[in-house]
Design an enzyme around this catalytic site. Structure first.
Site, PDB file in Angstrom:
ATOM      1  N   LYS A   1      50.848  42.554  43.888  1.00 52.68           N
ATOM      2  CA  LYS A   1      51.023  42.130  42.496  1.00 52.68           C
ATOM      3  C   LYS A   1      51.049  40.605  42.394  1.00 52.68           C
ATOM      4  O   LYS A   1      50.473  40.018  41.495  1.00 52.68           O
ATOM      5  CB  LYS A   1      52.315  42.750  41.978  1.00 52.68           C
ATOM      6  CG  LYS A   1      52.339  43.143  40.560  1.00 52.68           C
ATOM      7  CD  LYS A   1      51.767  44.473  40.156  1.00 52.68           C
ATOM      8  CE  LYS A   1      50.384  44.764  40.606  1.00 52.68           C
ATOM      9  NZ  LYS A   1      50.007  46.148  40.528  1.00 52.68           N
TER      10      LYS A   1
ATOM     11  N   TRP B   1      30.977  42.428  35.117  1.00 59.34           N
ATOM     12  CA  TRP B   1      31.632  42.031  36.362  1.00 59.34           C
ATOM     13  C   TRP B   1      30.507  41.958  37.382  1.00 59.34           C
ATOM     14  O   TRP B   1      29.923  42.984  37.747  1.00 59.34           O
ATOM     15  CB  TRP B   1      32.684  43.070  36.773  1.00 59.34           C
ATOM     16  CG  TRP B   1      33.508  42.628  37.941  1.00 59.34           C
ATOM     17  CD1 TRP B   1      34.612  41.837  37.914  1.00 59.34           C
ATOM     18  CD2 TRP B   1      33.285  42.968  39.322  1.00 59.34           C
ATOM     19  NE1 TRP B   1      35.085  41.649  39.192  1.00 59.34           N
ATOM     20  CE2 TRP B   1      34.290  42.335  40.083  1.00 59.34           C
ATOM     21  CE3 TRP B   1      32.339  43.729  39.994  1.00 59.34           C
ATOM     22  CZ2 TRP B   1      34.374  42.443  41.458  1.00 59.34           C
ATOM     23  CZ3 TRP B   1      32.423  43.841  41.371  1.00 59.34           C
ATOM     24  CH2 TRP B   1      33.432  43.204  42.088  1.00 59.34           C
TER      25      TRP B   1
ATOM     26  N   ARG C   1      37.459  45.219  31.735  1.00 63.99           N
ATOM     27  CA  ARG C   1      36.614  45.875  32.745  1.00 63.99           C
ATOM     28  C   ARG C   1      35.707  44.888  33.476  1.00 63.99           C
ATOM     29  O   ARG C   1      35.045  45.239  34.450  1.00 63.99           O
ATOM     30  CB  ARG C   1      35.747  46.952  32.084  1.00 63.99           C
ATOM     31  CG  ARG C   1      36.556  48.052  31.431  1.00 63.99           C
ATOM     32  CD  ARG C   1      35.631  49.077  30.836  1.00 63.99           C
ATOM     33  NE  ARG C   1      34.855  49.727  31.858  1.00 63.99           N
ATOM     34  CZ  ARG C   1      35.243  50.798  32.531  1.00 63.99           C
ATOM     35  NH1 ARG C   1      36.406  51.345  32.270  1.00 63.99           N
ATOM     36  NH2 ARG C   1      34.468  51.324  33.446  1.00 63.99           N
TER      37      ARG C   1
ATOM     38  N   HIS D   1      59.054  41.627  65.396  1.00 63.42           N
ATOM     39  CA  HIS D   1      57.883  41.901  66.238  1.00 63.42           C
ATOM     40  C   HIS D   1      56.735  40.944  65.925  1.00 63.42           C
ATOM     41  O   HIS D   1      55.579  41.324  66.006  1.00 63.42           O
ATOM     42  CB  HIS D   1      57.454  43.360  66.070  1.00 63.42           C
ATOM     43  CG  HIS D   1      58.524  44.328  66.498  1.00 63.42           C
ATOM     44  ND1 HIS D   1      58.851  44.563  67.812  1.00 63.42           N
ATOM     45  CD2 HIS D   1      59.391  45.078  65.760  1.00 63.42           C
ATOM     46  CE1 HIS D   1      59.842  45.432  67.881  1.00 63.42           C
ATOM     47  NE2 HIS D   1      60.195  45.757  66.634  1.00 63.42           N
TER      48      HIS D   1
ATOM     49  N   ASN E   1      26.442  49.867  33.941  1.00 60.62           N
ATOM     50  CA  ASN E   1      27.664  49.717  34.736  1.00 60.62           C
ATOM     51  C   ASN E   1      27.422  50.475  36.029  1.00 60.62           C
ATOM     52  O   ASN E   1      27.112  51.657  35.995  1.00 60.62           O
ATOM     53  CB  ASN E   1      28.830  50.305  33.928  1.00 60.62           C
ATOM     54  CG  ASN E   1      30.088  50.487  34.754  1.00 60.62           C
ATOM     55  OD1 ASN E   1      30.253  49.850  35.788  1.00 60.62           O
ATOM     56  ND2 ASN E   1      30.969  51.354  34.300  1.00 60.62           N
ATOM     57  N   GLY E   2      27.543  49.786  37.169  1.00 58.72           N
ATOM     58  CA  GLY E   2      27.330  50.464  38.457  1.00 58.72           C
ATOM     59  C   GLY E   2      26.448  49.637  39.364  1.00 58.72           C
ATOM     60  O   GLY E   2      26.279  48.437  39.153  1.00 58.72           O
TER      61      GLY E   2
ATOM     62  N   GLU F   1      53.155  46.673  47.576  1.00 59.45           N
ATOM     63  CA  GLU F   1      52.819  46.561  46.149  1.00 59.45           C
ATOM     64  C   GLU F   1      53.263  45.197  45.607  1.00 59.45           C
ATOM     65  O   GLU F   1      52.542  44.569  44.822  1.00 59.45           O
ATOM     66  CB  GLU F   1      53.479  47.717  45.384  1.00 59.45           C
ATOM     67  CG  GLU F   1      53.485  47.607  43.864  1.00 59.45           C
ATOM     68  CD  GLU F   1      52.094  47.590  43.217  1.00 59.45           C
ATOM     69  OE1 GLU F   1      51.086  47.716  43.941  1.00 59.45           O
ATOM     70  OE2 GLU F   1      52.019  47.425  41.987  1.00 59.45           O
TER      71      GLU F   1
ATOM     72  N   GLU G   1      47.562  39.160  43.092  1.00 62.96           N
ATOM     73  CA  GLU G   1      46.630  39.464  42.008  1.00 62.96           C
ATOM     74  C   GLU G   1      46.904  38.616  40.756  1.00 62.96           C
ATOM     75  O   GLU G   1      45.986  38.024  40.195  1.00 62.96           O
ATOM     76  CB  GLU G   1      46.850  40.947  41.706  1.00 62.96           C
ATOM     77  CG  GLU G   1      45.843  41.624  40.870  1.00 62.96           C
ATOM     78  CD  GLU G   1      46.220  43.087  40.659  1.00 62.96           C
ATOM     79  OE1 GLU G   1      47.328  43.525  41.017  1.00 62.96           O
ATOM     80  OE2 GLU G   1      45.383  43.801  40.110  1.00 62.96           O
TER      81      GLU G   1
ATOM     82  N   CYS H   1      32.581  46.477  34.436  1.00 64.99           N
ATOM     83  CA  CYS H   1      31.628  46.320  33.350  1.00 64.99           C
ATOM     84  C   CYS H   1      32.000  47.259  32.201  1.00 64.99           C
ATOM     85  O   CYS H   1      32.384  48.399  32.421  1.00 64.99           O
ATOM     86  CB  CYS H   1      30.191  46.608  33.754  1.00 64.99           C
ATOM     87  SG  CYS H   1      29.589  45.527  35.035  1.00 64.99           S
TER      88      CYS H   1
ATOM     89  N   LYS I   1      39.312  45.823  35.749  1.00 58.00           N
ATOM     90  CA  LYS I   1      40.292  46.915  35.728  1.00 58.00           C
ATOM     91  C   LYS I   1      39.862  48.117  36.555  1.00 58.00           C
ATOM     92  O   LYS I   1      40.598  48.595  37.392  1.00 58.00           O
ATOM     93  CB  LYS I   1      40.560  47.329  34.283  1.00 58.00           C
ATOM     94  CG  LYS I   1      41.589  48.437  34.136  1.00 58.00           C
ATOM     95  CD  LYS I   1      42.961  47.946  34.487  1.00 58.00           C
ATOM     96  CE  LYS I   1      44.034  49.016  34.355  1.00 58.00           C
ATOM     97  NZ  LYS I   1      45.242  48.600  35.082  1.00 58.00           N
TER      98      LYS I   1
HETATM   99  C1  F6R Z   1      46.439  46.578  41.266  1.00 58.26           C
HETATM  100  C2  F6R Z   1      45.311  47.302  40.742  1.00 58.26           C
HETATM  101  C3  F6R Z   1      44.329  47.896  41.698  1.00 58.26           C
HETATM  102  C4  F6R Z   1      44.171  49.383  41.356  1.00 58.26           C
HETATM  103  C5  F6R Z   1      43.077  50.017  42.232  1.00 58.26           C
HETATM  104  C6  F6R Z   1      42.942  51.514  41.969  1.00 58.26           C
HETATM  105  O1  F6R Z   1      47.267  46.118  40.250  1.00 58.26           O
HETATM  106  O2  F6R Z   1      45.170  47.426  39.575  1.00 58.26           O
HETATM  107  O3  F6R Z   1      44.729  47.729  43.005  1.00 58.26           O
HETATM  108  O4  F6R Z   1      45.396  50.015  41.550  1.00 58.26           O
HETATM  109  O5  F6R Z   1      41.859  49.397  41.983  1.00 58.26           O
HETATM  110  O6  F6R Z   1      42.634  51.776  40.642  1.00 58.26           O
HETATM  111  P1  F6R Z   1      42.762  53.228  40.026  1.00 58.26           P
HETATM  112  O7  F6R Z   1      44.204  53.586  40.040  1.00 58.26           O
HETATM  113  O8  F6R Z   1      42.211  53.117  38.656  1.00 58.26           O
HETATM  114  O9  F6R Z   1      41.982  54.147  40.916  1.00 58.26           O
END
Ligand code: F6R
Length: 611
Positions: free
Chosen positions: A487, A71, A28, A506, A97-98, A483, A490, A2, A606
């Protein structure tokens, strides 16, 4: 999660300005959005579901306005659930937000008292609580908000406007980020300092349990128990260019492409030409860290995977035992701390709720929390005892890219620093100096890796028809496999999985076939022969296999009948940085091929400020 943006001024251009602010915060949360203005003694709002896109506001311009991009947590994505929310009388407007954890009880209580709810959100409760409170209390708006804040459990960043006080707004913070922008004649507030950059670089970070009373000419900070507090003004060291797309189609691509620079910024002034590392942020805890025996890195998602790489690098360099733990798991488990332990939190935003809870938990366990944070002044930066800033610059795309590579570089620097500063250094300084000097060569290697984009595009085409992709790696490349899988899930919504290469036999290999290809990270290191055997095992079963290696590894594997992408040779512990660039380009190209909304993948936001 948010985004909140507000403006308190005198020049009647607020609604469109708030809309512009919201657009820059949309990463956000992008389920719905809304704005409220105080116009001729009335609160007027507009609310919409979906992304803001090119929308224009239909609200009249007026002196005070605030907006929200959502969000969803409580209640579906509907116009009625979009913020701002009003009380029954339309006197108070609230953006939030929260999560309010005691919303059920409060809602029941308010309904009993006759309040009519028009949404399913927890936020609307706050508006009705304010209305209820004014029945018995007639103080100023900040005092009113402080009474309400005391009733709320959970995490919140609140913006409140009062119809009867047209030139002011009040903010309250407990857990969610809020930053106030200072200019001559008007004030702004936002969830993220990057949204304030087009207007000002002078900001106040609101701290937990603080309330800000804002008018066009003044900001007053108070604690939840109404004690006046001194505010400290910070000058943002980002510039406005950093938050523009610079002609790139997407922020994600821009952020991938700027990694030579972001890596340089992470290392600037911190490594000398002999590879010695200086980290000013750790000076205060130098004595504590001299004899540290155990470091538990913590974080979530991409930051957690960087922490995993860091934990391996640290153990290669020092006798410190280290491990990475996902914050959300740590928070509800009972993990032991050996003697001389510290906790180290890795986070881009510094606002991730799971991480903040971990910090509170380690403090209650009498463990010192340290940070590795990108956003200056964020909650994690405030709540940790000391730490290192990433200096990677603002990351706007939801998928984290440049923060990941900077996190690995910073964790390698931290490892060098810890080795240099140990009371009984292992094998002198040469090993850390070697890694320190190799770090300095990383930006150039990344710049060269970026030139591989046409090859990666081809790989994306080859992989795009698969029903599942399995990524494999050993050592520091296992977290990279995780990762890579994240990626692609996502950004491209692709069915992927990341595994240790040695685990292939395994179980995983039984579910693989020509539609479920493997991507193997196999650089030239002490395990190259093992990796080669694993690749051969895949090929022997006609499983399409794609290898990402370095130039030296390429020579060793060139006779195998599989597609190979070669990145430049770097220090063996830093290969995940160059190979991460390939992974990021691959996710980006797959996202493009599949027509995904690259910068704002569905259901995500984000910074994850709820548990
Ligand atoms: C992946 C991504 C999320 C963040 C995770 C932690 O691309 O963006 O997995 O890495 O939510 O976020 P931060 O680093 O802001 O604590």
């Amino acid at each position: 999660m948010c985004g909140i943006f507000g403006y308190i001024g005198k020049d009647k251009k607020q609604a469109s300005l708030v809309l512009e602010g919201l657009k820059s915060l949309e990463y956000r949360g992008y389920d719905s959005w809304g704005i409220v203005v105080n116009h001729n003694g009335k609160l007027k709002r507009e609310r919409h579901t979906g992304k803001i896109g090119q929308s224009r506001t239909i609200l009249p311009e007026s002196d005070t306005a605030m907006g929200h991009t959502r969000w969803a947590t409580h209640g579906g994505v509907t116009e009625a659930n979009a913020h701002p929310h009003f009380d029954c009388s339309g006197r108070f407007a609230v953006v939030h937000n929260g999560i309010i954890e005691n919303e059920k009880e409060l809602r029941k209580l308010l309904i009993k008292k006759g309040h009519k709810f028009t949404s399913q959100t927890d936020t609307e409760i706050i508006a009705h609580l304010l209305e209820e409170e004014t029945k018995k209390y007639h103080g100023n708006l900040s005092q009113l908000v402080s009474l309400i804040a005391a009733k709320l459990d959970g995490a919140f960043a609140l913006g409140v406007m009062d119809r009867d006080r047209p030139s002011e707004a009040v903010l309250a913070r407990f857990g969610g980020p809020l930053v106030i922008g200072l200019t001559e004649g008007y004030k702004l507030f936002a969830s993220d300092p990057s949204a304030l950059l087009p207007f000002t670089r002078q900001v106040i970070y609101l701290k937990d349990r603080e309330i800000a009373w804002i008018t066009p000419d003044n900001v007053e900070i108070m604690s939840f128990d109404n004690q006046k507090k001194r505010s400290s003004v910070t000058t943002l060291d980002w510039n406005v260019e950093k938050i523009k797309k610079d002609g790139y189609a997407h922020y994600m691509l821009k952020e991938i492409m700027e990694q030579p620079e972001s890596l340089m910024n992470t290392m600037r002034g911190r490594i000398d030409i002999k590879g010695k590392v200086k980290l000013g942020g750790l000076e205060a805890v130098k004595d504590l860290l001299r004899d540290v025996e155990f470091i538990r890195f913590m974080g979530c998602g991409t930051a957690g995977y960087a922490g995993m790489v860091g934990a391996i690098i640290l153990q290669e360099l020092t006798p410190v035992v280290s491990h990475m733990e996902v914050s959300s798991e740590f928070n509800y488990s009972q993990l032991n701390w050996p003697k001389n332990s510290v906790a180290w939190f890795v986070t881009q935003s510094g606002e991730t709720a799971d991480v903040l809870i971990s910090i509170d938990k380690v403090k209650s366990e009498r463990i010192i929390p340290l940070g590795l944070v990108n956003v200056v002044g964020s909650s994690v930066a405030q709540r940790t005892t000391a730490g290192v800033y990433l200096h990677a610059g603002p990351e706007i795309a939801v998928a984290s890219t440049k923060a990941f590579t900077s996190q690995i570089a910073a964790l390698a620097m931290i490892s060098c620093w810890l080795r240099q500063n140990r009371s009984n250094g292992r094998n002198g300084y040469s090993k850390s100096a070697d890694l320190g000097m190799s770090l300095l060569k990383l930006p150039l290697a990344v710049a060269k890796t970026l030139k591989l984009r046409p090859q990666v595009k081809k790989l994306a085409k080859l992989l795009s028809g698969a029903s599942q992709i399995l990524f494999f790696g050993r050592g520091v490349y296992y977290p990279l496999a995780l990762e890579a899988a994240l990626k692609l899930r996502e950004v491209a919504y692709f069915n992927t999985i990341g595994l240790p290469l040695g685990e292939l036999k395994h179980g995983p290999i039984s579910a693989m076939d020509k539609n479920r290809p493997a991507v193997v990270f196999a650089p030239f290191d002490k395990t190259i022969d093992k990796s080669r055997s694993n690749i051969q095992e895949l090929l022997a079963r006609d499983i399409p296999t794609f290898v990402i290696t370095d130039k030296a590894g390429g020579k060793k594997l060139s006779d195998l009948s599989c597609e190979i992408i070669e990145v430049p040779v770097v220090h063996e512990l830093l290969g995940p940085v160059t190979m991460a660039v390939v992974v990021q380009l691959l996710a980006y190209e797959m996202g493009l091929l599949l027509n995904r909304p690259i910068d704002k993948p569905r259901n995500l936001a984000k910074s994850v400020t709820v548990e």
